[in-house]
Write a protein that holds these residues in place. Structure first.
Motif, PDB file in Angstrom:
ATOM      1  N   ALA A 145      36.354  50.827  30.526  1.00 55.41           N
ATOM      2  CA  ALA A 145      34.778  50.468  30.241  1.00 55.41           C
ATOM      3  C   ALA A 145      34.810  48.907  30.962  1.00 55.41           C
ATOM      4  CB  ALA A 145      34.562  50.527  28.696  1.00 55.41           C
ATOM      5  N   VAL A 146      35.730  48.069  30.863  1.00 52.98           N
ATOM      6  CA  VAL A 146      35.697  46.820  31.118  1.00 52.98           C
ATOM      7  C   VAL A 146      35.679  46.694  32.637  1.00 52.98           C
ATOM      8  CG1 VAL A 146      36.865  44.599  31.117  1.00 52.98           C
ATOM      9  CG2 VAL A 146      36.763  45.775  28.811  1.00 52.98           C
ATOM     10  N   VAL A 147      36.870  47.363  33.362  1.00 50.36           N
ATOM     11  CA  VAL A 147      36.888  47.232  34.753  1.00 50.36           C
ATOM     12  C   VAL A 147      35.755  48.080  35.607  1.00 50.36           C
ATOM     13  CG1 VAL A 147      39.434  46.883  34.695  1.00 50.36           C
ATOM     14  CG2 VAL A 147      38.482  49.265  35.057  1.00 50.36           C
ATOM     15  N   SER A 148      35.100  48.919  34.795  1.00 54.72           N
ATOM     16  CA  SER A 148      33.957  49.833  35.547  1.00 54.72           C
ATOM     17  C   SER A 148      32.694  49.048  34.973  1.00 54.72           C
ATOM     18  CB  SER A 148      34.384  51.041  35.269  1.00 54.72           C
ATOM     19  OG  SER A 148      33.929  51.456  33.862  1.00 54.72           O
ATOM     20  N   ASP A 149      32.598  48.181  34.256  1.00 52.04           N
ATOM     21  CA  ASP A 149      31.308  47.739  33.536  1.00 52.04           C
ATOM     22  C   ASP A 149      30.590  48.610  32.934  1.00 52.04           C
ATOM     23  OD1 ASP A 149      29.332  45.839  32.714  1.00 52.04           O
ATOM     24  OD2 ASP A 149      28.363  45.933  34.774  1.00 52.04           O
ATOM     25  N   SER A 150      31.376  49.467  31.863  1.00 58.14           N
ATOM     26  CA  SER A 150      30.905  50.558  31.284  1.00 58.14           C
ATOM     27  C   SER A 150      30.553  51.927  32.420  1.00 58.14           C
ATOM     28  CB  SER A 150      29.919  50.270  30.359  1.00 58.14           C
ATOM     29  OG  SER A 150      30.142  49.133  29.400  1.00 58.14           O
ATOM     30  N   GLY A 151      31.278  52.095  33.293  1.00 51.59           N
ATOM     31  CA  GLY A 151      30.840  53.171  34.018  1.00 51.59           C
ATOM     32  C   GLY A 151      29.888  53.029  35.302  1.00 51.59           C
ATOM     33  N   ARG A 152      29.656  51.961  35.173  1.00 53.90           N
ATOM     34  CA  ARG A 152      28.431  51.507  36.224  1.00 53.90           C
ATOM     35  C   ARG A 152      29.054  51.368  37.726  1.00 53.90           C
ATOM     36  NH1 ARG A 152      27.175  48.253  31.924  1.00 53.90           N
ATOM     37  NH2 ARG A 152      24.898  48.606  30.947  1.00 53.90           N
ATOM     38  N   ASN A 153      30.256  50.945  37.698  1.00 56.52           N
ATOM     39  CA  ASN A 153      30.852  50.995  39.082  1.00 56.52           C
ATOM     40  C   ASN A 153      32.006  51.859  39.403  1.00 56.52           C
ATOM     41  OD1 ASN A 153      29.346  48.371  39.152  1.00 56.52           O
ATOM     42  ND2 ASN A 153      30.908  47.045  38.411  1.00 56.52           N
ATOM     43  N   TRP A 154      31.523  52.689  40.433  1.00 59.46           N
ATOM     44  CA  TRP A 154      32.731  53.516  40.684  1.00 59.46           C
ATOM     45  C   TRP A 154      33.974  53.099  41.209  1.00 59.46           C
ATOM     46  CZ3 TRP A 154      33.925  58.546  39.949  1.00 59.46           C
ATOM     47  CH2 TRP A 154      34.726  59.093  41.021  1.00 59.46           C
ATOM     48  N   LEU A 155      33.759  52.019  42.043  1.00 60.35           N
ATOM     49  CA  LEU A 155      34.932  51.286  42.584  1.00 60.35           C
ATOM     50  C   LEU A 155      35.038  50.049  41.385  1.00 60.35           C
ATOM     51  CD1 LEU A 155      34.164  50.619  46.405  1.00 60.35           C
ATOM     52  CD2 LEU A 155      35.908  52.235  45.279  1.00 60.35           C
ATOM     53  N   VAL A 156      36.239  50.215  40.608  1.00 66.94           N
ATOM     54  CA  VAL A 156      36.417  49.407  39.579  1.00 66.94           C
ATOM     55  C   VAL A 156      37.053  47.885  40.127  1.00 66.94           C
ATOM     56  CG1 VAL A 156      36.591  51.332  38.081  1.00 66.94           C
ATOM     57  CG2 VAL A 156      38.750  50.272  39.037  1.00 66.94           C
ATOM     58  N   ASP A 157      36.868  46.981  39.370  1.00 70.69           N
ATOM     59  CA  ASP A 157      37.582  45.518  39.519  1.00 70.69           C
ATOM     60  C   ASP A 157      38.639  45.343  38.641  1.00 70.69           C
ATOM     61  OD1 ASP A 157      38.037  43.102  40.257  1.00 70.69           O
ATOM     62  OD2 ASP A 157      35.976  42.193  40.148  1.00 70.69           O
ATOM     63  N   ASP A 158      39.735  45.416  39.310  1.00 70.48           N
ATOM     64  CA  ASP A 158      41.001  45.122  38.437  1.00 70.48           C
ATOM     65  C   ASP A 158      41.234  44.090  37.801  1.00 70.48           C
ATOM     66  OD1 ASP A 158      43.397  43.984  40.140  1.00 70.48           O
ATOM     67  OD2 ASP A 158      41.754  45.037  41.265  1.00 70.48           O
ATOM     68  N   LYS A 159      40.713  42.994  38.424  1.00 69.86           N
ATOM     69  CA  LYS A 159      40.819  41.533  37.895  1.00 69.86           C
ATOM     70  C   LYS A 159      40.457  41.502  36.484  1.00 69.86           C
ATOM     71  CE  LYS A 159      38.587  39.355  41.189  1.00 69.86           C
ATOM     72  NZ  LYS A 159      38.096  40.564  42.204  1.00 69.86           N
ATOM     73  N   HIS A 160      39.348  42.143  35.912  1.00 75.33           N
ATOM     74  CA  HIS A 160      38.945  42.107  34.698  1.00 75.33           C
ATOM     75  C   HIS A 160      39.802  43.037  33.739  1.00 75.33           C
ATOM     76  CE1 HIS A 160      35.232  40.134  35.952  1.00 75.33           C
ATOM     77  NE2 HIS A 160      35.181  41.229  36.930  1.00 75.33           N
ATOM     78  N   GLY A 161      40.708  43.497  34.207  1.00 72.21           N
ATOM     79  CA  GLY A 161      41.775  44.332  33.178  1.00 72.21           C
ATOM     80  C   GLY A 161      42.846  43.473  32.808  1.00 72.21           C
ATOM     81  N   VAL A 162      43.260  43.664  31.597  1.00 74.07           N
ATOM     82  CA  VAL A 162      44.460  43.226  30.995  1.00 74.07           C
ATOM     83  C   VAL A 162      45.837  43.237  31.672  1.00 74.07           C
ATOM     84  CG1 VAL A 162      43.470  43.411  28.558  1.00 74.07           C
ATOM     85  CG2 VAL A 162      45.205  45.066  29.501  1.00 74.07           C
ATOM     86  N   PRO A 163      46.398  42.104  31.599  1.00 74.44           N
ATOM     87  CA  PRO A 163      47.915  42.353  32.448  1.00 74.44           C
ATOM     88  C   PRO A 163      48.858  43.215  32.258  1.00 74.44           C
ATOM     89  CG  PRO A 163      48.028  40.472  30.993  1.00 74.44           C
ATOM     90  CD  PRO A 163      46.468  41.024  30.902  1.00 74.44           C
ATOM     91  N   TYR A 164      48.416  44.276  30.828  1.00 69.95           N
ATOM     92  CA  TYR A 164      49.343  45.142  30.299  1.00 69.95           C
ATOM     93  C   TYR A 164      48.872  46.517  31.008  1.00 69.95           C
ATOM     94  CZ  TYR A 164      50.222  40.876  27.700  1.00 69.95           C
ATOM     95  OH  TYR A 164      50.421  39.561  27.414  1.00 69.95           O
ATOM     96  N   LEU A 165      47.941  46.485  31.702  1.00 73.87           N
ATOM     97  CA  LEU A 165      47.276  47.711  32.001  1.00 73.87           C
ATOM     98  C   LEU A 165      48.211  48.941  32.680  1.00 73.87           C
ATOM     99  CD1 LEU A 165      44.518  49.319  32.086  1.00 73.87           C
ATOM    100  CD2 LEU A 165      44.149  48.438  34.255  1.00 73.87           C
ATOM    101  N   TYR A 166      49.281  48.354  33.596  1.00 74.63           N
ATOM    102  CA  TYR A 166      50.250  49.455  33.900  1.00 74.63           C
ATOM    103  C   TYR A 166      51.039  49.933  32.835  1.00 74.63           C
ATOM    104  CZ  TYR A 166      53.985  51.133  36.624  1.00 74.63           C
ATOM    105  OH  TYR A 166      54.708  51.944  37.310  1.00 74.63           O
ATOM    106  N   ASP A 167      51.239  49.241  31.534  1.00 80.07           N
ATOM    107  CA  ASP A 167      52.062  49.939  30.736  1.00 80.07           C
ATOM    108  C   ASP A 167      51.418  51.012  30.090  1.00 80.07           C
ATOM    109  OD1 ASP A 167      54.043  47.898  31.150  1.00 80.07           O
ATOM    110  OD2 ASP A 167      53.645  46.641  29.806  1.00 80.07           O
ATOM    111  N   TYR A 168      49.857  50.907  29.880  1.00 77.11           N
ATOM    112  CA  TYR A 168      49.266  51.667  29.098  1.00 77.11           C
ATOM    113  C   TYR A 168      49.086  52.976  29.941  1.00 77.11           C
ATOM    114  CZ  TYR A 168      47.205  47.730  26.838  1.00 77.11           C
ATOM    115  OH  TYR A 168      47.117  46.553  26.011  1.00 77.11           O
ATOM    116  N   PHE A 169      49.322  52.968  31.381  1.00 79.66           N
ATOM    117  CA  PHE A 169      49.473  54.375  31.835  1.00 79.66           C
ATOM    118  C   PHE A 169      50.743  55.083  31.906  1.00 79.66           C
ATOM    119  CE2 PHE A 169      46.038  52.414  34.742  1.00 79.66           C
ATOM    120  CZ  PHE A 169      45.251  53.649  34.808  1.00 79.66           C
TER     121      PHE A 169
END
Length: 426
Positions: free
Chosen positions: A123-147
């Motif tokens: 929801a953060v990186v896609s601006d609540s789904g508005r952006n098909w191309l997401v911006d990873d700069k807005h993600g937490v640094p632990y995003l990879y661990d969540y995958f």
């Protein structure tokens, strides 16, 4: 000190729990023993847009549970649950400093991994789904661990100083049984002397609720959330989603005896089967579950008549409850009618991959306490479900052999046998 199949015997010497209704084994057992329910209207987010508004949430305060602010920021709720449960299990067993790191391993089960954090971060990186191309700069640094659910197992291995086998088991709703079975096999085969094993899921999130809404698997009884989960009841109309974790210390019999460990139960046998034809469909005759039960009992060196209690999958869907009833009759024969059966999902909901480990914990405590937890909310039994489902009130009864069963999407069917630790084997 070998089992009926020649493998080494395995004892359960520590239990840790995070569950709806309370953190810790004592509060978990108190809720079950008193037949209280922890299902309620969802508070984690606004459930109004969804069909089902009901879930069994954990009142979990990570700070009160001993986690630091950095750990809270880094770890998904699923990992937080697993860490807190592991700490309790290890303290309960007294294993710290008593095990050789290279002979100690970790196996964790999960169905959904870090769903809640992935949902939030998308929801953060896609601006609540508005952006098909997401911006990873807005993600937490632990995003990879969540995958990677394996990140949770790594955290537990570091906590336990385990340098032996470490991994993840993810078989949907049977994960919590399958992971205990796999860890038991590693000990029985000589790959480890001690295993930290259990399961964790914290998937009460919009995406999960939407998925189960789509197939109408969850209850829409939104005006009666405290009694919404009704396994084996004529009025049941779906399960209540849950969350939680149960983690165990499993030890080779000789290892436990040498250090004078107290044991709750022995993991005596387990088995799994698949229907290999449907993601959600179940055969009316319960054949695959019956086969898993029969093989688990045989692997334990027991007979169907030895089973004193069955902890049911009991999801409160019409298809499952009738399938499971048929499976118990097919596997236990006439003894099925004399065997108490209950579903703790009536009280703590269905926490997906974690629930079966919570049910294994309930079985171990049932053996230890000689008290069978009830099936809550069972006021109008379904005539097609005609076994002894221990309605409403716990039952005092000695239990030497407990059977826990599970059914999962993908056609998975699993069964595990726990026995009183001093019970002799022929």
């Amino acid at each position: 000190m070998s089992g009926p199949d020649g493998g080494r015997r395995v004892l359960l010497t520590g239990i840790g729990v995070v569950a709806p209704g309370g953190v810790g084994v004592k509060r978990f057992w108190d809720l079950l023993a008193n037949g209280r329910t922890a299902t309620r209207t969802i508070t984690a987010f606004d459930p109004a847009p969804f069909r089902s508004h009901v879930a069994a949430e954990c009142d979990f305060d990570p700070v009160a549970s001993g986690l630091s602010q950095q750990q809270i920021r880094k770890w998904d709720r699923t990992t937080q649950f697993a860490v807190v449960a592991t700490r309790e299990a290890m303290a309960d067993s007294g294993i710290s400093g008593e095990a050789e790191p290279h002979r100690t391993g970790v196996m964790l089960g999960t169905a959904c991994g870090m769903t809640a954090s992935l949902d939030r971060e998308y929801a953060v990186v896609s601006d609540s789904g508005r952006n098909w191309l997401v911006d990873d700069k807005h993600g937490v640094p632990y995003l990879y661990d969540y995958f990677l659910p394996s990140s949770m197992a790594a955290e537990i291995a570091w906590l336990a100083e385990a340098e032996g086998p470490v991994g993840i088991v993810s078989t949907g709703c049977t994960s919590g049984i399958d992971v205990v079975g796999h860890a038991t096999d590693l000990i029985a085969d000589g790959e480890a002397d001690v295993m930290i094993a259990g399961a964790s899921d914290a998937a009460i999130s919009p995406i999960t609720v939407a998925c189960f809404d789509a197939i109408k698997a969850t209850t829409p009884r939104n005006d009666e959330p405290a009694t919404a989960s009704r396994p084996f009841d004529r009025t049941r109309n779906g399960f209540a989603l849950g969350e939680g974790s149960a983690v165990f210390v499993l030890e080779e019999l000789g290892h436990a005896r040498r250090r004078g460990a107290r044991a709750y139960a022995e993991i005596a046998g387990h088995a799994g089967r698949s229907n290999a034809h449907s993601m959600t469909g179940l055969r009316a005759d319960g054949r695959e579950m019956a086969e898993a039960i029969t093989h688990a009992i045989g692997n334990a060196g027991l007979e169907p008549g030895d089973v004193d209690y069955v902890n049911a999958h009991g999801s409160a869907t019409k298809q499952n409850d009738r399938h499971e009833t048929a499976a118990l009759k097919a596997s236990l024969g006439a003894h099925a009618y004399r065997t108490p059966v209950s579903s703790i999902k009536s009280m703590i909901g269905h926490s997906l991959g974690a629930i079966c480990s919570l049910e294994v914990a309930a079985c171990a405590l049932t053996i230890d306490q000689s008290l069978i937890p009830p099936t809550a909310n069972l006021h109008e039994p379904d005539p097609e479900c005609d076994l002894d489902y221990v309605p409403l009130v716990a039952r005092e009864q000695r239990v030497d052999v407990a059977l826990s069963v599970a059914s999962g999407f993908g056609g998975f069917q699993s069964a595990i046998i726990l026995t009183k630790p001093e019970r002799s084997r022929t």
